[in-house]
Design a protein around this motif. Sequence first.
Motif, mmCIF file in Angstrom:
data_model
loop_
_atom_site.group_PDB
_atom_site.id
_atom_site.type_symbol
_atom_site.label_atom_id
_atom_site.label_comp_id
_atom_site.label_asym_id
_atom_site.label_seq_id
_atom_site.Cartn_x
_atom_site.Cartn_y
_atom_site.Cartn_z
ATOM 1 N N TYR A 182 0.816 -1.214 0.000
ATOM 2 C CA TYR A 182 0.000 0.000 0.000
ATOM 3 C C TYR A 182 0.857 1.274 0.000
ATOM 4 C CZ TYR A 182 -3.298 -3.590 1.328
ATOM 5 O OH TYR A 182 -4.041 -4.719 1.346
ATOM 6 N N LEU A 183 1.920 1.350 0.819
ATOM 7 C CA LEU A 183 2.808 2.513 0.853
ATOM 8 C C LEU A 183 3.866 2.369 -0.242
ATOM 9 C CD1 LEU A 183 3.184 3.102 4.686
ATOM 10 C CD2 LEU A 183 2.089 4.613 3.037
ATOM 11 N N THR A 184 3.446 2.589 -1.442
ATOM 12 C CA THR A 184 4.365 2.504 -2.574
ATOM 13 C C THR A 184 5.204 3.769 -2.668
ATOM 14 O OG1 THR A 184 2.687 3.391 -4.051
ATOM 15 C CG2 THR A 184 2.747 1.002 -3.783
ATOM 16 N N GLU A 185 6.122 3.799 -3.614
ATOM 17 C CA GLU A 185 6.993 4.977 -3.768
ATOM 18 C C GLU A 185 6.182 6.223 -4.130
ATOM 19 O OE1 GLU A 185 9.949 4.043 -6.614
ATOM 20 O OE2 GLU A 185 10.932 2.500 -5.380
ATOM 21 N N GLU A 186 5.145 6.070 -4.945
ATOM 22 C CA GLU A 186 4.327 7.223 -5.317
ATOM 23 C C GLU A 186 3.591 7.783 -4.114
ATOM 24 O OE1 GLU A 186 4.352 4.354 -6.748
ATOM 25 O OE2 GLU A 186 5.190 4.706 -8.771
ATOM 26 N N SER A 187 3.007 6.858 -3.306
ATOM 27 C CA SER A 187 2.270 7.336 -2.140
ATOM 28 C C SER A 187 3.194 7.986 -1.120
ATOM 29 C CB SER A 187 1.503 6.178 -1.509
ATOM 30 O OG SER A 187 2.411 5.153 -1.108
ATOM 31 N N ILE A 188 4.398 7.445 -0.922
ATOM 32 C CA ILE A 188 5.352 8.047 0.019
ATOM 33 C C ILE A 188 5.762 9.432 -0.479
ATOM 34 C CG2 ILE A 188 7.654 7.829 1.013
ATOM 35 C CD1 ILE A 188 7.277 4.818 0.991
ATOM 36 N N LYS A 189 5.956 9.549 -1.767
ATOM 37 C CA LYS A 189 6.347 10.840 -2.343
ATOM 38 C C LYS A 189 5.252 11.881 -2.134
ATOM 39 C CE LYS A 189 8.016 12.847 -6.671
ATOM 40 N NZ LYS A 189 8.348 12.575 -8.083
ATOM 41 N N GLU A 190 3.998 11.477 -2.320
ATOM 42 C CA GLU A 190 2.884 12.391 -2.115
ATOM 43 C C GLU A 190 2.799 12.820 -0.663
ATOM 44 O OE1 GLU A 190 0.897 13.776 -4.245
ATOM 45 O OE2 GLU A 190 1.630 12.730 -6.035
ATOM 46 N N LEU A 191 3.021 11.863 0.264
ATOM 47 C CA LEU A 191 2.956 12.206 1.691
ATOM 48 C C LEU A 191 4.086 13.152 2.076
ATOM 49 C CD1 LEU A 191 2.031 8.712 3.189
ATOM 50 C CD2 LEU A 191 0.543 10.696 2.970
ATOM 51 N N LYS A 192 5.284 12.941 1.505
ATOM 52 C CA LYS A 192 6.419 13.823 1.818
ATOM 53 C C LYS A 192 6.142 15.254 1.338
ATOM 54 C CE LYS A 192 10.418 10.743 1.992
ATOM 55 N NZ LYS A 192 11.695 10.420 1.350
ATOM 56 N N ASN A 193 5.514 15.383 0.189
ATOM 57 C CA ASN A 193 5.246 16.695 -0.390
ATOM 58 C C ASN A 193 4.142 17.420 0.345
ATOM 59 O OD1 ASN A 193 7.237 16.203 -2.285
ATOM 60 N ND2 ASN A 193 5.786 15.371 -3.795
ATOM 61 N N GLY A 194 3.470 16.733 1.208
ATOM 62 C CA GLY A 194 2.407 17.375 1.987
ATOM 63 C C GLY A 194 1.174 17.664 1.188
ATOM 64 N N ASN A 195 0.866 16.842 0.198
ATOM 65 C CA ASN A 195 -0.318 17.006 -0.639
ATOM 66 C C ASN A 195 -1.558 16.665 0.192
ATOM 67 O OD1 ASN A 195 -2.177 17.234 -2.636
ATOM 68 N ND2 ASN A 195 -1.314 15.612 -3.940
ATOM 69 N N THR A 196 -2.303 17.676 0.566
ATOM 70 C CA THR A 196 -3.458 17.466 1.447
ATOM 71 C C THR A 196 -4.620 16.780 0.733
ATOM 72 O OG1 THR A 196 -4.224 19.683 0.905
ATOM 73 C CG2 THR A 196 -2.868 19.450 2.876
ATOM 74 N N SER A 197 -4.643 16.879 -0.569
ATOM 75 C CA SER A 197 -5.738 16.234 -1.329
ATOM 76 C C SER A 197 -5.444 14.770 -1.670
ATOM 77 C CB SER A 197 -5.996 17.027 -2.621
ATOM 78 O OG SER A 197 -4.840 17.016 -3.453
ATOM 79 N N PHE A 198 -4.303 14.298 -1.287
ATOM 80 C CA PHE A 198 -3.951 12.903 -1.625
ATOM 81 C C PHE A 198 -4.770 11.937 -0.762
ATOM 82 C CE2 PHE A 198 -1.377 9.171 -0.513
ATOM 83 C CZ PHE A 198 -1.322 8.564 -1.757
ATOM 84 N N LYS A 199 -5.325 10.933 -1.404
ATOM 85 C CA LYS A 199 -6.072 9.884 -0.719
ATOM 86 C C LYS A 199 -5.709 8.543 -1.347
ATOM 87 C CE LYS A 199 -8.662 12.527 1.937
ATOM 88 N NZ LYS A 199 -8.581 12.488 3.417
ATOM 89 N N PHE A 200 -5.661 7.534 -0.507
ATOM 90 C CA PHE A 200 -5.436 6.185 -1.041
ATOM 91 C C PHE A 200 -6.661 5.746 -1.816
ATOM 92 C CE2 PHE A 200 -2.223 6.390 2.239
ATOM 93 C CZ PHE A 200 -1.155 5.701 1.686
ATOM 94 N N SER A 201 -6.430 5.028 -2.917
ATOM 95 C CA SER A 201 -7.507 4.727 -3.866
ATOM 96 C C SER A 201 -8.540 3.743 -3.331
ATOM 97 C CB SER A 201 -6.910 4.183 -5.180
ATOM 98 O OG SER A 201 -6.169 2.997 -4.920
ATOM 99 N N GLN A 202 -8.137 2.877 -2.451
ATOM 100 C CA GLN A 202 -9.062 1.841 -1.977
ATOM 101 C C GLN A 202 -8.831 1.580 -0.500
ATOM 102 O OE1 GLN A 202 -8.249 -1.660 -4.214
ATOM 103 N NE2 GLN A 202 -6.104 -1.796 -3.610
ATOM 104 N N PRO A 203 -9.831 1.052 0.204
ATOM 105 C CA PRO A 203 -9.658 0.741 1.627
ATOM 106 C C PRO A 203 -8.561 -0.308 1.817
ATOM 107 C CG PRO A 203 -11.970 0.753 1.018
ATOM 108 C CD PRO A 203 -11.198 0.835 -0.266
ATOM 109 N N VAL A 204 -7.874 -0.198 2.945
ATOM 110 C CA VAL A 204 -6.749 -1.093 3.220
ATOM 111 C C VAL A 204 -6.965 -1.759 4.565
ATOM 112 C CG1 VAL A 204 -5.142 0.290 1.856
ATOM 113 C CG2 VAL A 204 -5.444 0.768 4.284
#
Length: 1476
Positions: free
Chosen positions: A10-32
Amino acid sequence: MSLSPLEYLYLTEESIKELKNGNTSFKFSQPVPTLRFLYELCWVMVRGELPFQKCKVALESVEFVDYASQEELGSSLADIVTQLAQDMSLPGENRQRVNKLAKWLVESALVPLRFFQERCEEEFLWESEMIKIKAADLKSKEVRVNTRLLYQQTKFNLLREESEGYAKLVTLLCQNPENSTQNASAATVGIIKSLIGHFDLDPNRVFDIVLECFECQLGNSIFLDLIPIFPKSHASQILGFKFQYYQRLEVNDPVPSELYQLTALLVKRDFIDVDSIYAHLLPKEEDAFDHYNAFSAKRLDEANKIGKINLAATGKDLMDEEKQGDVTVDLYAALDMETEAVAERSAELENSQPLGMLMGFLEVDDWYHAHVLFDRLSHLNPAEHVKICDGLFKLIERSISEPNDLVCKMQLLGSLPGVVTDYSMEVANSSSSRSYISLRKELFEMLSSVGPHLYRDTLLLQKVCRVLRGYYICAHELVTSGEAGFISQTVTIGDRTPRMHLKDARSRIEEALGGCLLPSLQLIPANPAVGLEIWELMNLLPYEVRYRLYGEWEKDDEQFPMLLAARQTAKLDTRRILKRLAKENLKQLGRMVAKLAHANPMTVLRTIVHQIEAYRDMITPVVDAFKYLTQLEYDILEYVVIERLAQSGREKLKDDGLNLSDWLQSLASFWGHLCKKYPSMELRGLFQYLVNQLKKGNGIELVFMQELIQQMANVHYTENMTEEQLDAMAGSDTLRYQATSFGITRNNKALIKSTNRLRDALLPKDEPKLAIPLLLLIAQHRSVVVINAEVPYIKMVSEQFDRCHGALLQYVEFLSSAVTPTAAYAVLIPTLDELVHVYHLDPEVAFLIYRPVMRLFRCQRNSDVFWPSDSDEAVSAANAEKESESSDSSAYLLLDLGSSRKPISWTDLLDTIRTMLPSKAWNSLSADLYATFWGLTLYDLHVPRSRYESEIAKQHAALKALEELSDNSSSAITKRKKDKERIQESLDRLTMELQRHEEHVTSVRRRLTREKDTWLSSCPDTLKINMEFLQRCIFPRCTFSMPDAVYCAVFVNTLHSLGTPFFNTVNHIDVLICKTLQPMICCCTEYEVGRLGRFLYETLKTAYYWKGDESIYERECGNMPGFAVYYRYPNSQRVTYGQFIKVHWKWSQRITRLLIQCLESTEYMEIRNALILLTKISSVFPVTRKSGINLEKRVAKIKSDEREDLKVLATGVAAALASRKPSWVTDEEFGMGYLELKLAAVPASKSSTVNSVAIPNGSGPSVPQAEPSVGRTVAAGRVADGKLDRPESSMPKPDLGQVKQKGSQSTNGLDGQSMPSAALQSDTPIQKHIDESTCRPLEENTLKAASKISGEQEVEERERDREKASIIKEDVDPNASKRRKLKREHMASEPGEFSPSAHPPALSINMSQPSDGRDRGERKGVMVQQRPGYLDEPGLRIHGKESASKAPRRDADSMYDREWDDDKRQRAEPKRRHRK
């Protein structure tokens, strides 16, 4: 060192990058998943890939599959961090991040501090700054606190305690308030607390006093409210000290039962745990198990010794034991042994605290914990103790009390039948609803725990059986009618469907039967009522389930010494009774056997069956003694028989591989007699076993089916029928029954009932119907037994085939007679097309099954007329309509069986028949003739008037004997009146059936007369008519059964007497004897060759009858198409009487030759079959002295053979030949036509085998004899003694070999054989004159038909005439003939002895002389092969315009067929001797 890589889902490189950038609109695509995501998140932060501050952002941007609260998230994070902290492989940098992560989680309020303090080590807490003291100091403090809490006891100043407080406490606890309400309990609790505080009492001592008082007042419920004020953990310790007190050596008192009940009550109320108190109990399980195993082994040894013979006993002791007078049986021997064992174990119950604890649970009605202890102590067999058993009985009684009342109510209302034969229950009340019986699973657990000890309360056992029966019936009704049929508030089956509920109910009942009810029956002495109750329950189950329970019944006896002792005692008593069982003491000993069987049915019945297998003479008394058994025991008996039958390791054939083993025959006979006598015997299990065995290719067990049919339906199968019985088989049902009833009255009600029972067992209403599958499997097994039989000798294959064939005949006879009316039988069996093409049955077997159905074809013009009968209306209609289609009444036949089957016309049936044979076969046959032959029976063609008259005379004699009785008592008069009515009824029935039979035969003959012209007239290949008819019709049916053998002869006679066009009778007999008889003898089984012999006997008897008188011959044969010389032209010249005598001579010599060849063969089957055939025809063959002497010499040699069965057969044949010897005639007498056949009786041999096979069915004083022509006054077609009464022109007619001249019409091949007579031996001119005068009509017809013969053929004719004259001259010269014999055969010819090298004088007529094509220069175009083994060999073909009398002779020996010339035989003889 870096961490091992983790696969991030679930915490792929793209998702980690989005979290580091502080993108407040980022959401995971599906429930985990929660745990997986948190685990990946912690690893990412520990590895430094994501800052701690971004953890909250990550949690806010994700949605979890499983909802988790904030506290649950914190707990999960604490667990993950704790696991990471314990990983010693983490490098220093990552470990520091773990510490920082934990500290940050606490500071950010994601994880409470207490979660880490509860779960993490002291060092980690110190490093993460979560504690203020060092880790070592924290550990020391933890140890001190645990010691103070767990191990340090509170010290009370006992000197400060006052007895007044305890006195007031005891006084308070011993009060027994009348109304123990909740307020009173609360007041008591408050007083006790005040006493403890005021008098400074020790709470543990107070708790102990409370338990002591509760032990004395178990019924006072106030104590249950007092106990919760004390710590629960102290209760188990206090009670443990109490139990330990009684374990001291100095204490001799047993543990009070009240203490067990108190402990059980506290466990039941969940105040204490059963495991916490069980640890204080003694003895331990291991010690108790060892002690019980030693005790049980001792009892098992004692039980095993029961019934064993003491080899050290003296002879006097054994004699004294055998000299005991009346047999006595102690039914309570096993119970006495059990009582002694229980008394010996009584001390164990007092000393075993676990068993006492179990008793306590039973007393307080706590089955849950009692079941736990039962499982733990199962090796000790706790139910063997009477007290424990009584406590268990009380629980069972309480469990079934309400269902039992409901069952009794339903029985009174009629809603629950008293005797249930099916699964249905009638609705009793008007509301169409009934109460539903539901049982808890605890009841079945109790029954499993009590096991066989339920025998101690027979009343409770019967209640359990009734309740279980009602429970199963209601469960079944719930499936059939649904819940709507029951009172809604009583039906509680949970979330299960009715079918699942029924399945559970059945499995529970099976478990109760196998584990409790059936074993308990073994220890209940002579109580048939209990057995009946158990049977009422077991009868609801299918027989497969019942048999499985029987099979598992005695497997667990080794675990219970008492059951083993009961079984051994019953076996011993049964053997003692069977030793003295006889007809005189049958009533007394039979009841004793029944008493033993009531308790131990499996053991007793298995012992009896073992004895019956060894001693066949015990069958009758044992079957009579079984009248005292119950239905349960009958059912068990069937299982025992099937078990013995299916037991492996026992040979079902004797060492010779031919005969059935004695034990199998005894068992089959016993089963047949038993099922006949007792209507309650169930047969479905045995029939299913036979079906399964046939599917596997095993047909030996069919002897059981044969015994059942013979005993229950009186349908016998035998090959050794007398002449009277065989003649009666052509009559009506009554006549056949009288001939084969073997003394059984036709109106025997018991026989009718047993027949119906056997039929219903094969065709039940609701069970799988096994009648037709069994029939088809038997028929298929008959076809494959020859191929699949794994036996070393062919005679064993022959025996198996005959056994299976006999079973098939008997079973079809039973089905056709038991399934009435015939329309029901027709609906039951498959169609003819299915029998042949779907089930791949042989045509003869298919017609055997389908023959009764063919008689249901109804004439559409006259609905009262069925095939093969004919009506006057049909005849008039046929005469009125000139067209062939209209004149064929068979086209108007229709089979209509109702809506279940599609109507079948006669044309459809013929179309099916045409697919049964190869297409080339229909070139010489027609489907109409084929269907007529296979559809008719002996009843349709022949009226055995003499048998009818004989039976009628017997009935008149019986009436006369009744009238002469002098007993005039009322009972005798009544009995005579009934007997007279019965005899008069049989008399009237026989008279009426005789008249009806004659009308039927007349009607059938009328139909055949109308149809005969179309049978063979359309066949394109008339040369092979007789060969195809023999191959497709005669041989398959004449070897099928004895009545069929007679039928074939009568049918051939009918074809002859009807004047069937293109059917040549002389050629038929000639092909039969000269071309097909020898291979048929070699390939038949023992029974088949006997039937073939019967057919040959009937054929020869008819031929000798025609030959006996020229007037008879002229009347019956002289003008018949069957005696036409040119059988392609039925109206051509007929065979003269002189020619018939000569061809008859050839037939006699051919039979002699082939019999001698078989008798001199080295093959066992050829020798045996030749002996059997000679036995069957010994009444009519041999006729000449020369043939008889030669046969006698060959038979005499076989009498000294080392094979016993051949010696026995040869002895019987020798006796038959010796009895016939005075009637033998010389060759000259035979040729002059003055042959007198005296059919002498064959004397019975001493050996039983000779009686069974050596005496022919057709031999004996009853066989008719052909008288001389002078003074013969017997009517045509009627034998002198009336044994085989047939109408005029109804005797079977022989056939001639076929002769076809090139470019001309076919003729009967009258070959060059002649017969020795004075005129023939005087000189050659006389011989030539006889030849020319005899054959002149044949020459004239031949010349008329051969007007276009070439000159080359005329040259060939003259050369053949010269060759023939030279051969005849040589034959007249005795010396030349002898020299030729010595040269060709290298054997000396002795006077009176026949050998293959002896050549009698030449004849001018040879009825089946095909050319061999040796002289290619003289015989162009002649091509006939000697292939005696093929049944499709065409008749003789002679090209040219020479007559039959001028046909070239290939061999001067009249005893041979002249099919090999001299050169060919000279080359073949050394090879033949070499093969020998």
